[in-house]
Design an enzyme around this catalytic site. Structure first.
Site, PDB file in Angstrom:
ATOM      1  N   HIS A  64       0.856  -1.181   0.000  1.00 34.61           N
ATOM      2  CA  HIS A  64       0.000   0.000   0.000  1.00 34.61           C
ATOM      3  C   HIS A  64       0.896   1.236   0.000  1.00 34.61           C
ATOM      4  CE1 HIS A  64      -3.812  -2.021   1.868  1.00 34.61           C
ATOM      5  NE2 HIS A  64      -3.258  -2.783   0.931  1.00 34.61           N
ATOM      6  N   GLU A  66       0.883   3.814   1.829  1.00 43.15           N
ATOM      7  CA  GLU A  66       1.303   4.216   3.173  1.00 43.15           C
ATOM      8  C   GLU A  66       2.497   3.382   3.654  1.00 43.15           C
ATOM      9  OE1 GLU A  66      -3.323   4.376   3.272  1.00 43.15           O
ATOM     10  OE2 GLU A  66      -1.770   3.283   2.195  1.00 43.15           O
ATOM     11  N   CYS A  94      -6.131   1.844   5.943  1.00 45.15           N
ATOM     12  CA  CYS A  94      -6.749   0.610   6.422  1.00 45.15           C
ATOM     13  C   CYS A  94      -6.103   0.207   7.754  1.00 45.15           C
ATOM     14  CB  CYS A  94      -6.558  -0.495   5.387  1.00 45.15           C
ATOM     15  SG  CYS A  94      -4.845  -1.091   5.248  1.00 45.15           S
ATOM     16  N   CYS A  97      -2.270  -0.415   7.510  1.00 49.93           N
ATOM     17  CA  CYS A  97      -1.493   0.816   7.358  1.00 49.93           C
ATOM     18  C   CYS A  97      -1.502   1.645   8.636  1.00 49.93           C
ATOM     19  CB  CYS A  97      -2.005   1.612   6.170  1.00 49.93           C
ATOM     20  SG  CYS A  97      -1.698   0.767   4.591  1.00 49.93           S
TER      21      CYS A  97
END
Length: 161
Positions: A64, A66, A94, A97
């Site tokens: 991701h 992040e 999420c 993260c």
């Protein structure tokens, strides 16, 4: 962090940084990824890392934006703790993260649009302010919310066609 966080000027400056995160998100879209982009700012508001979702490109469910920007920031700082730093991301992180954000000890999280399905910074979950965890951070939601939401909606509309 973000000494610019004073009134209207703060929103303008945060919009500048969000536009940078949106540039990353658009790169993700071009690459066939869900368009989420993130940047990392140091204490003087200098961008030290930038990333976009790469799960498909890297065959990595943890890739991701992040997570990738945290990894870059840790290398730049030569430290796994990113105290005093700020992440700007187009979509609410999420749970995975947010766990990484908390473990990295980021000071501030700025995001564009809430993720009503799996957000963990105030919508579905609120890990950013969970008293059971050993770190809390400042969360600033809704920066360029309309634009961030529109980007996601456009991506999924095109994808469904």
């Amino acid at each position: 962090m973000l000494p610019l966080l004073q009134g209207i000027q703060a929103r303008l400056d945060l919009s500048h940084f969000m536009r940078e995160a949106m540039r990353e998100a658009k790169e993700a879209w071009v690459a066939g990824e869900v368009p989420v982009g993130a940047i990392l700012l140091d204490q003087s508001n200098k961008i030290v890392a930038r990333a976009y979702n790469r799960c498909i490109l890297d065959n990595d469910p943890t890739a991701h934006a992040e997570i990738l920007v945290i990894r870059q920031g840790a290398k730049v700082r030569s430290n796994y703790r990113l105290n005093g730093m700020t992440m700007v991301v187009t979509v609410e992180p999420c749970p995975m993260c947010m766990g990484a954000i908390i473990n990295a000890r980021l000071e501030t999280l700025v995001f564009g649009v809430f993720d009503e399905k799996s957000g963990a910074a105030g919508s579905v979950y609120n890990l950013s302010n969970d008293g059971r965890l050993n770190h809390r951070l400042t969360v600033i939601p809704g920066v360029m919310e309309k634009e961030c939401k529109q980007l996601m909606q456009d991506f999924f509309r095109v994808r469904r066609q």
